[in-house]
Structure formats: C-alpha cells, structure tokens
Write a protein that holds these residues in place. Sequence first.
Motif, PDB file in Angstrom:
ATOM      1  N   PRO A   1     -20.338 -26.748   6.345  1.00  4.88           N
ATOM      2  CA  PRO A   1     -21.864 -26.344   6.189  1.00  4.88           C
ATOM      3  C   PRO A   1     -21.150 -27.885   5.951  1.00  4.88           C
ATOM      4  CG  PRO A   1     -22.766 -27.771   4.263  1.00  4.88           C
ATOM      5  CD  PRO A   1     -21.011 -27.607   5.253  1.00  4.88           C
TER       6      PRO A   1
ATOM      7  N   TYR B   1     -28.698 -22.075   4.424  1.00  2.00           N
ATOM      8  CA  TYR B   1     -26.547 -21.814   3.166  1.00  2.00           C
ATOM      9  C   TYR B   1     -26.366 -20.441   3.577  1.00  2.00           C
ATOM     10  CZ  TYR B   1     -26.390 -27.238   2.566  1.00  2.00           C
ATOM     11  OH  TYR B   1     -26.090 -28.366   2.885  1.00  2.00           O
TER      12      TYR B   1
ATOM     13  N   GLN C   1     -21.118 -22.507   0.083  1.00  5.51           N
ATOM     14  CA  GLN C   1     -22.723 -22.413   0.225  1.00  5.51           C
ATOM     15  C   GLN C   1     -23.620 -21.857  -0.585  1.00  5.51           C
ATOM     16  OE1 GLN C   1     -21.589 -24.408   3.419  1.00  5.51           O
ATOM     17  NE2 GLN C   1     -22.798 -22.773   3.902  1.00  5.51           N
TER      18      GLN C   1
END
Length: 474
Positions: free
Chosen positions: A27, A202, A332
């Motif tokens: 991410p 995410y 995430q």
Amino acid sequence: MTNILDTAQRPAKPATVPTTPTALITPTNSNATDGIIGIASNAAANQAATDQAATTNHFNHREKQWVLYDVGNSAFVLLSTAVIPIYANSLLKAAGESNIVSTWGYMQTIASLIIALLMPILGSVADVQGMKIRFFIGFFGTGVLACCAMALPLGWVAFLAVCMLATIGLNGSLTFYDSMLIDTTTNDRMDQVSSHGYGWGYVGSTIPFIACIALIFAGPSAFGWSTTACTRASFVITALWWTAFTIPLISSYHQTHYRETADHMRDAVRGTFAELGHTFREISRNKPLWMFMIAFFFYIDAVNTIISMSTSYGTQLGIDSTQLVLALLVTQFVAFPCAIAYGRLAKRFGCKPMIMAAVIAYLGIVCFAAFFLRSATEFWILAILVGMFQGGIQALSRSYYGKIIPKSHANEYYGFYDIFGKTASILGTFIVAATTSITGNPSLGVLSIGLLLAVALVFLILQRDSATASETAA
C-alpha cells in the motif's frame, strides 16, 4: 520468511525472497477558446442517479463500480511492495549482482519519469469525448499483460523491464481513473467516494496478497511446486484479481465532461501542445490552485518518502523481515476504516482542514520515527500511525483537486497533478539519502522529511480554499 531466504543460493530452485522489500507502506475555469464542452447523451440520467444518491449515504451503481478499480489495482501495488522486489533480488543474486536497493530504485525512477512526462500530453488528448476510457483500457491492459509476463522464466534485466511496463501501466491507468471521479459523482460526494476507493482498496488488496503469501510458503509442500514457481503463480493470481475488479468500471463508465467532440479529434491532437501551454498559464493565474499544487508536491513527497524508506530504515535497525511484512498487512487493515472515516470527517469539517490535520499528524510521525523508532514494537506503532492517515490524505487530495479544476480539462489537469506526485517521489528519497550520507546519521535523514511537511503546511495555510466556491458553481 525463513523458507524463502534459505533458497537464495540454490541453483536448481532459485530463491524468491533474499533481502527485505524496499518499501513498507503502500500500500492520486473553462474558457471559450477551449473548444466545445460536450455532454454525453446519457449524462442527464446519470446525473439524476448521482443526485439521488447524494441525498443518502448509499452509493449508486456507477460510484460502486468506480470504487472497485481501487480494489483491483491495489493488489498489484501491495505485491510490488513486498514480493516483487524480493523475487527481483533473487534473480540479481543468481546473476552475481547484489544491490537490489539501487537497481529497484532506478527502475522505479525511470517508470515515474516516463509517466510524469507522458501524462499531461496524453491527458490533453484524453479530454476529447470518448478518449478517456480508451487510454484507461490501454494502460490497464498493458499493466495486466506485463504482470502476467513477469511469471515467465526471465533474467533479471528482462524481468525488471517487464516490471517497469507493469508499473507504467498501473500508474498511467490511475491518472485516467482519478479523473473519472468527476464523471462518476458530484462535488459534494467526491470526498466520500474517493475515500471509499482508497479504503476498500487497502482491505481488498490483502485478500489476493494473503493467498499469494500462503501459496509461496505452503505451495512447495502442498503441491510439490518450487518456491520460484509459486512466486510466479502469484503474479498471475494478482493479474486475474486486477482484471476481475476492472471489468465493472469499463462496462459502465461514461465520460460526461469533455472539451471536444470526436469529430474534432484531429484538431485536438494537433493543438495538444498549445493546450498544455495554455493550461500551464491558467494554473499560474489561478493562485489557489497553484498554491495547493505546491503544497501537494511537498506533503505527498513526504508521504511517498516514508512509504519507500521505512523498510530500509527498519532493516538497518535490525528488525526481522517477517515483522516488516506483518506490519505491512496491519497497515492495510488500519488504513481501510481510517480512509473511510476521513471522507466522512471531510464532509463535516471540510476537505482542506482534514488534509492539514493529516500533514500535522505526519509531522508527528516523522519525529516519532527519528527519535523513538528503535525496535520492532516501535515499528509496529509506526505502521499503525501511517495507516491511520495515509489513505485519508491521498483520497482527499484526489477529491479536493477534482473540485478546484475545470471539469472539461480534467485529464489534462490530472496529468500535471501526476507530474507533481511522481517527481515528488524522486526528490524526497534523495533528500533523505543525501542527509544521511552527509551526517552519517539515518535518524537525521528521516527527520529531514519534516522540512517538506512544514513547507507544505505553510502553503496550505496561505492558500485560499476555493473548493467551496467550486462546489456552489457546480
């Protein structure tokens, strides 16, 4: 990640996980001379559906399908954060090379520069009626095909070249995807829709990522495959996930804001460079816009630098690679609700104040990393803190920018937006590296990120917020 590391020097079974990943947390005034501003044939019906959704907290069909692309492409983003650099390092070691940090960094830099140079030009052409979706499909298709091609038995040079194509495909598609936001929803819902995109991206990306990690670890014993074969299979799994969550957007998207009709395509292409000069002049005359773009350049620079340097910093402190990957997953999951919450808070307190709050929070994060990060426990705290604000500041930057630019030139303006984001990714890491080299103290290198955030905060304070006026006008 011991089982992967142990295979690093076995010729018959090339390793896929030698050293740690290079990143932890992964991410972004109409004028009479601008041409004919068209409205798609079904724009009225689409707008009615959006207006109806605006009265509730529920998303309409088009908004949901726009959000799904974040779920799809984020799988590749996460894989390229934790797995792809490790696999690339195994290829380098097999060829007698060893410096994955600089090699991977050069590849990312070249890909970023190509996107930064291409996007304003292609974005100008994509503002023509019907062209945005074509460019989006072209870059998305390039990214997916390159992701699949990475599963082929390639040498390290060929693999990095294919990986660079996949990165260009991803980042190119994101420029057009970001500009699709203005065709998908209304100004007053942009913050919420954009935040949901990042939020679901995410959490959605963790599903194929966990499956890929499980395959890499358990595949050799469960299926009799080599670790290398399992890693290559993870590239195909990611490409399939990316494709599955892109099809709904491709099938439903309609470009409702554009500056020319398809009949004027030749004139539009011929005048692209003139349009770019005109757009640059318009930006320079729009003080609230260029002040935000400068602020964005500095604070997104800091955000990207923290993303790209945190793992290297943690590795130098002796933190185990398994802890780094687990912290990535935690980031995430934390980022998912926080990004959505940020969109709701922006509706209550305003988009710009929430961006400023995130910049101040990042100042605190930088100070924490420089002065207190010494062990795995503090590294986990850092991951959680970054997850709380990363998605929010990225999502609101995307939506705030969409509110203050001319809708008929969205792709062109988002092309300039992409230049600022990509060049910032290069500058920040250089500042940290140079400061560390000069002082010999990595903590001072990390602390130098705070200067970027401080400059961004000054420009945000001085900038007059024009988003409210734009919303009223829209």
